[in-house]
Design a protein around this motif. Structure first.
Motif, PDB file in Angstrom:
ATOM      1  N   GLU A 190       0.817  -1.284  -0.010  1.00  0.00           N
ATOM      2  CA  GLU A 190       0.011   0.183  -0.017  1.00  0.00           C
ATOM      3  C   GLU A 190       1.047   1.421   0.094  1.00  0.00           C
ATOM      4  OE1 GLU A 190       0.708  -1.799   2.582  1.00  0.00           O
ATOM      5  OE2 GLU A 190       0.784  -0.550   4.515  1.00  0.00           O
ATOM      6  N   LYS A 191       2.219   1.049   0.260  1.00  0.00           N
ATOM      7  CA  LYS A 191       3.094   2.287   0.052  1.00  0.00           C
ATOM      8  C   LYS A 191       3.996   2.247  -1.029  1.00  0.00           C
ATOM      9  CE  LYS A 191       1.369   4.340   3.148  1.00  0.00           C
ATOM     10  NZ  LYS A 191       0.813   5.898   2.888  1.00  0.00           N
ATOM     11  N   SER A 192       3.811   1.331  -1.799  1.00  0.00           N
ATOM     12  CA  SER A 192       4.691   0.915  -2.839  1.00  0.00           C
ATOM     13  C   SER A 192       4.410   1.314  -4.345  1.00  0.00           C
ATOM     14  CB  SER A 192       5.445  -0.515  -2.983  1.00  0.00           C
ATOM     15  OG  SER A 192       5.574  -0.891  -1.632  1.00  0.00           O
ATOM     16  N   HIS A 193       3.734   2.482  -4.146  1.00  0.00           N
ATOM     17  CA  HIS A 193       3.449   3.253  -5.505  1.00  0.00           C
ATOM     18  C   HIS A 193       2.735   2.207  -6.380  1.00  0.00           C
ATOM     19  CE1 HIS A 193       4.711   6.173  -8.848  1.00  0.00           C
ATOM     20  NE2 HIS A 193       3.825   6.658  -7.972  1.00  0.00           N
ATOM     21  N   THR A 194       3.049   2.117  -7.979  1.00  0.00           N
ATOM     22  CA  THR A 194       2.336   1.299  -8.932  1.00  0.00           C
ATOM     23  C   THR A 194       2.693  -0.088  -8.698  1.00  0.00           C
ATOM     24  OG1 THR A 194       4.154   2.183 -10.397  1.00  0.00           O
ATOM     25  CG2 THR A 194       2.090   3.212 -10.539  1.00  0.00           C
ATOM     26  N   ALA A 195       3.991  -0.372  -8.400  1.00  0.00           N
ATOM     27  CA  ALA A 195       4.017  -1.902  -8.101  1.00  0.00           C
ATOM     28  C   ALA A 195       3.402  -2.496  -7.170  1.00  0.00           C
ATOM     29  CB  ALA A 195       5.513  -2.218  -7.873  1.00  0.00           C
ATOM     30  N   GLY A 196       3.213  -1.619  -5.913  1.00  0.00           N
ATOM     31  CA  GLY A 196       2.404  -2.111  -4.804  1.00  0.00           C
ATOM     32  C   GLY A 196       0.929  -2.169  -5.217  1.00  0.00           C
ATOM     33  N   LEU A 197       0.269  -1.146  -5.801  1.00  0.00           N
ATOM     34  CA  LEU A 197      -1.054  -1.390  -6.360  1.00  0.00           C
ATOM     35  C   LEU A 197      -1.291  -2.548  -7.272  1.00  0.00           C
ATOM     36  CD1 LEU A 197      -1.640   2.504  -6.806  1.00  0.00           C
ATOM     37  CD2 LEU A 197      -2.469   0.840  -4.946  1.00  0.00           C
TER      38      LEU A 197
ATOM     39  N   GLY B  44       7.484  10.262  -8.957  1.00  0.00           N
ATOM     40  CA  GLY B  44       8.399   9.031  -8.496  1.00  0.00           C
ATOM     41  C   GLY B  44       9.148   9.452  -7.370  1.00  0.00           C
ATOM     42  N   ALA B  45       8.559  10.274  -6.459  1.00  0.00           N
ATOM     43  CA  ALA B  45       8.961  10.714  -5.203  1.00  0.00           C
ATOM     44  C   ALA B  45       8.923   9.508  -4.342  1.00  0.00           C
ATOM     45  CB  ALA B  45       8.243  11.707  -4.678  1.00  0.00           C
ATOM     46  N   ASP B  46      10.046   9.296  -3.392  1.00  0.00           N
ATOM     47  CA  ASP B  46      10.131   8.157  -2.643  1.00  0.00           C
ATOM     48  C   ASP B  46       9.266   8.108  -1.493  1.00  0.00           C
ATOM     49  OD1 ASP B  46      11.827   6.544  -4.571  1.00  0.00           O
ATOM     50  OD2 ASP B  46      13.428   7.915  -3.947  1.00  0.00           O
ATOM     51  N   GLU B  47       9.133   9.317  -1.012  1.00  0.00           N
ATOM     52  CA  GLU B  47       8.189   9.658   0.209  1.00  0.00           C
ATOM     53  C   GLU B  47       7.882  11.230   0.010  1.00  0.00           C
ATOM     54  OE1 GLU B  47       9.934   8.895   4.038  1.00  0.00           O
ATOM     55  OE2 GLU B  47      11.213   7.149   3.498  1.00  0.00           O
ATOM     56  N   ILE B  48       6.955  11.446   0.929  1.00  0.00           N
ATOM     57  CA  ILE B  48       6.595  13.132   0.877  1.00  0.00           C
ATOM     58  C   ILE B  48       6.682  13.471   2.696  1.00  0.00           C
ATOM     59  CG2 ILE B  48       4.641  14.636   0.720  1.00  0.00           C
ATOM     60  CD1 ILE B  48       3.907  13.230  -1.915  1.00  0.00           C
ATOM     61  N   GLY B 237       8.726  23.903 -10.134  1.00  0.00           N
ATOM     62  CA  GLY B 237       8.801  23.651 -11.238  1.00  0.00           C
ATOM     63  C   GLY B 237      10.187  23.541 -11.875  1.00  0.00           C
ATOM     64  N   GLU B 238      10.938  24.084 -11.097  1.00  0.00           N
ATOM     65  CA  GLU B 238      12.599  24.061 -11.647  1.00  0.00           C
ATOM     66  C   GLU B 238      12.970  22.492 -12.045  1.00  0.00           C
ATOM     67  OE1 GLU B 238      16.055  26.151  -9.541  1.00  0.00           O
ATOM     68  OE2 GLU B 238      14.126  26.262  -8.484  1.00  0.00           O
ATOM     69  N   TYR B 239      12.748  21.809 -11.229  1.00  0.00           N
ATOM     70  CA  TYR B 239      13.349  20.467 -11.599  1.00  0.00           C
ATOM     71  C   TYR B 239      12.166  19.574 -11.052  1.00  0.00           C
ATOM     72  CZ  TYR B 239      18.069  22.512 -11.450  1.00  0.00           C
ATOM     73  OH  TYR B 239      19.011  23.309 -11.669  1.00  0.00           O
ATOM     74  N   THR B 240      12.049  18.267 -11.772  1.00  0.00           N
ATOM     75  CA  THR B 240      10.939  17.254 -11.403  1.00  0.00           C
ATOM     76  C   THR B 240      11.913  16.306 -10.500  1.00  0.00           C
ATOM     77  OG1 THR B 240      11.457  15.946 -13.271  1.00  0.00           O
ATOM     78  CG2 THR B 240       9.563  17.581 -13.560  1.00  0.00           C
ATOM     79  N   VAL B 241      11.255  15.478  -9.892  1.00  0.00           N
ATOM     80  CA  VAL B 241      11.672  14.450  -9.018  1.00  0.00           C
ATOM     81  C   VAL B 241      12.435  13.351  -9.951  1.00  0.00           C
ATOM     82  CG1 VAL B 241      11.232  12.603  -7.371  1.00  0.00           C
ATOM     83  CG2 VAL B 241      10.225  14.613  -7.216  1.00  0.00           C
ATOM     84  N   SER B 242      11.898  13.072 -11.025  1.00  0.00           N
ATOM     85  CA  SER B 242      12.553  12.128 -12.073  1.00  0.00           C
ATOM     86  C   SER B 242      14.034  12.787 -12.512  1.00  0.00           C
ATOM     87  CB  SER B 242      11.679  11.720 -13.135  1.00  0.00           C
ATOM     88  OG  SER B 242      10.752  12.950 -13.445  1.00  0.00           O
ATOM     89  N   GLU B 243      13.723  14.067 -13.038  1.00  0.00           N
ATOM     90  CA  GLU B 243      15.177  14.549 -13.088  1.00  0.00           C
ATOM     91  C   GLU B 243      16.112  14.296 -12.296  1.00  0.00           C
ATOM     92  OE1 GLU B 243      13.542  18.162 -16.284  1.00  0.00           O
ATOM     93  OE2 GLU B 243      13.794  18.346 -14.151  1.00  0.00           O
ATOM     94  N   ALA B 244      15.900  14.697 -10.826  1.00  0.00           N
ATOM     95  CA  ALA B 244      16.816  14.598  -9.847  1.00  0.00           C
ATOM     96  C   ALA B 244      17.290  12.995  -9.849  1.00  0.00           C
ATOM     97  CB  ALA B 244      16.036  14.851  -8.434  1.00  0.00           C
ATOM     98  N   LYS B 245      16.217  12.143 -10.012  1.00  0.00           N
ATOM     99  CA  LYS B 245      16.884  10.586  -9.837  1.00  0.00           C
ATOM    100  C   LYS B 245      17.680  10.340 -11.208  1.00  0.00           C
ATOM    101  CE  LYS B 245      13.085   8.546  -7.229  1.00  0.00           C
ATOM    102  NZ  LYS B 245      12.311   7.619  -7.077  1.00  0.00           N
ATOM    103  N   ALA B 246      17.446  10.967 -12.319  1.00  0.00           N
ATOM    104  CA  ALA B 246      18.360  10.620 -13.301  1.00  0.00           C
ATOM    105  C   ALA B 246      19.550  11.283 -13.084  1.00  0.00           C
ATOM    106  CB  ALA B 246      17.705  11.092 -14.640  1.00  0.00           C
ATOM    107  N   HIS B 247      19.705  12.456 -12.471  1.00  0.00           N
ATOM    108  CA  HIS B 247      21.023  13.216 -12.042  1.00  0.00           C
ATOM    109  C   HIS B 247      22.058  12.218 -11.101  1.00  0.00           C
ATOM    110  CE1 HIS B 247      23.840  16.525 -11.768  1.00  0.00           C
ATOM    111  NE2 HIS B 247      23.922  16.134 -10.747  1.00  0.00           N
ATOM    112  N   MET B 248      21.208  11.757 -10.028  1.00  0.00           N
ATOM    113  CA  MET B 248      21.853  11.012  -8.958  1.00  0.00           C
ATOM    114  C   MET B 248      22.200   9.636  -9.618  1.00  0.00           C
ATOM    115  SD  MET B 248      19.395  11.971  -5.783  1.00  0.00           S
ATOM    116  CE  MET B 248      20.243  11.072  -4.561  1.00  0.00           C
ATOM    117  N   ALA B 249      21.488   8.803 -10.561  1.00  0.00           N
ATOM    118  CA  ALA B 249      21.809   7.770 -11.000  1.00  0.00           C
ATOM    119  C   ALA B 249      22.961   7.883 -11.837  1.00  0.00           C
ATOM    120  CB  ALA B 249      20.543   7.032 -11.939  1.00  0.00           C
TER     121      ALA B 249
END
Lengths: 211, 257
Positions: A190-197, B44-48, B237-249
């Motif tokens: 329930e906390k794993s976004h699309t994979a969890g859903l 694609g944020a990992d948490e909020i 809207g300066e950066y998206t979370v997905s851009e941040a992830k691509a940069h880190m990856a």
């Protein structure tokens, strides 16, 4: 959803509704659960308080009835999964339900990877899950998909054949267990976004067999 | 495949609106928290993390309602902080749909709240927020101390020993914010981030000062953080979370993509 008063069940209920559950009943009353097509056994928090609440409210008998007499599909999540085992090392050692023979063990202080990198405990965050064998609940989920974990204890079943999914965190841990009409996950779908859903959706369509 | 380093957008919420200022002054309105949380979830944020920066009792109902709305739609972990002072406050937020609560000032005045909360709700949902400032240089390096009231009020408490104490009391995670850097866009205060991640066995979230994607990466590679938190670079809207992830990856950091 079996509610024994430990923690927030809204997320699981919202997740199930999001993927098409027509009605989610949250209760520990056998009468309320009796009409369900399938049952979720969640859990968060310390195992001692969870086990105390499970026994005090009769959820142990309710679960046994649903699982073994009615043979409904059951999904256990996180501490719900741990509560199914024989015994946990948490809180100086707690006897659990014994539905699934096996232990719940601490990752350990000074936990580290095989390469010697220090690993934080709790194991918190998104880790890759490798399905073991095929199971209807993995449908549409690629090997290595990341799910959200948060736990300091992990289950070790006596019978390795029950392991339905694994993760790597300094050891090869059990991400999921399956036996007949029961599927259990250490991670939080329930906390794993699309994979969890996707997994929750698969559960809603599961007939309770492993093939 | 290792555990992914997490990127956590932070919503600083005042009276039901997301705001973010420079050093907590000059506040700019960034919008509806539910709308923004939904966008981060899709990116694609990992948490909020949701920080109620007004946290007066009158507005508590607004916060609870917003948390409920976010939790209904966003299927990633949600941390709520700001004005958490009692076990009842924690229960209220968990019942509203929060997965974790962040305890800040109350941990300083009543450290036993951390241990009581961990025993009651489990260590996994107890985050202790540590707001620090560099106060002095010594032969052993800079000294950092805890500050309250948005960085205005000193406590005299040394940061690293405090982090160890919170971990031993049962915190499941630490949210470390440099009040010197917060809102400056100059990057994390890496020295204290590294010192605290090395000092404790629980995960540490680095916060305060992110202005570029490279700052996020440095929080992990140099600060050793398990997760990096940022607000303003994502809000406008300066950066998206997905851009941040691509940069880190691209720098070899394991992220969830």
């Amino acid at each position: 959803m079996i509610d024994y008063g430990m923690g927030n069940l809204h997320s699981v209920a919202s997740g199930l509704e999001q993927v098409g559950a027509s009605e989610v009943v949250v209760s520990h009353e056998p009468a309320a659960i009796a009409g369900a097509d399938r049952v979720v056994f969640p859990g968060v928090g310390g195992i001692r308080d969870c086990m105390e609440a499970i026994r005090r409210l009769g959820c142990d008998q309710l679960l046994d009835h649903v699982l073994n007499n009615e043979r409904k599909p059951v999904l256990a999540i996180c501490v719900g999964m741990q509560a199914l085992m024989t015994r946990s090392e948490e809180n100086q050692g707690v006897d659990c339900l014994g539905t699934l023979p096996g232990q719940v063990r601490y990752f350990g202080d000074q936990h580290s990877s095989l390469e010697g990198e220090r690993l934080k405990v709790p194991h918190m965050g998104w880790n890759a899950v490798m399905p073991v064998g095929s199971h209807p609940l993995w449908e549409g989920i690629a090997p290595g998909t990341r799910f959200y974990f948060v736990h300091s204890y992990h289950v070790v079943p006596d019978d390795p054949a029950m392991v339905a999914g694994s993760f790597e965190y300094g050891l090869t841990g059990c991400a999921a267990l399956a036996r007949e009409n029961l599927f259990a996950t250490q991670f939080h779908p329930e906390k794993s976004h699309t994979a969890g859903l996707t997994l929750l959706k698969n559960f809603l369509h599961w007939d309770g067999t492993c093939s | 495949m290792a555990l992914a380093k997490r990127i956590i957008p932070c919503l600083d919420v005042d009276q039901g609106r997301v705001v973010k200022g420079v050093n907590f002054v000059g506040i700019r309105d960034a919008g509806d928290p539910v709308e923004i949380a939904r966008r981060y979830n899709e990116e694609g944020a990992d948490e909020i993390t949701f920080l109620d920066i007004t946290a007066s009792h009158e507005e508590r109902d607004t916060t609870v309602h917003t948390v409920e709305q976010i939790a209904r739609e966003v299927f990633i972990p949600l941390t709520v902080g700001g004005g958490i002072r009692s076990l009842q406050d924690i229960r209220t937020m968990l019942n509203a749909g929060a997965d974790k609560v962040s305890i800040n000032t109350a941990a300083i005045h009543h450290p036993e709240l951390v241990s009581d909360a961990a025993a009651r709700f489990g260590t996994q949902c107890i985050v202790v927020a540590i707001d620090v400032k560099r106060v002095a240089e010594s032969d052993d390096g800079p000294r950092y101390e805890l500050f309250t009231h948005g960085g205005r009020k000193p406590t005299g408490i040394e940061a690293i020993s405090w982090a160890r104490k919170m971990a031993s009391l049962g915190a499941g995670e630490l949210l470390l914010t440099s009040m010197d850097r917060d809102g400056t866009r100059d990057g994390f205060e890496l020295a204290i981030t590294r010192a605290i991640t090395d000092a404790v066995d629980i995960p540490v979230i680095a916060s305060g000062g992110v202005g570029t994607l490279q700052h996020l990466a440095e929080g992990v590679t140099q600060g050793g953080a398990d997760a990096v938190l940022a607000a303003s670079i994502f809000h406008f809207g300066e950066y998206t979370v997905s851009e941040a992830k691509a940069h880190m990856a691209a720098q070899g950091i394991t992220v969830r993509q």
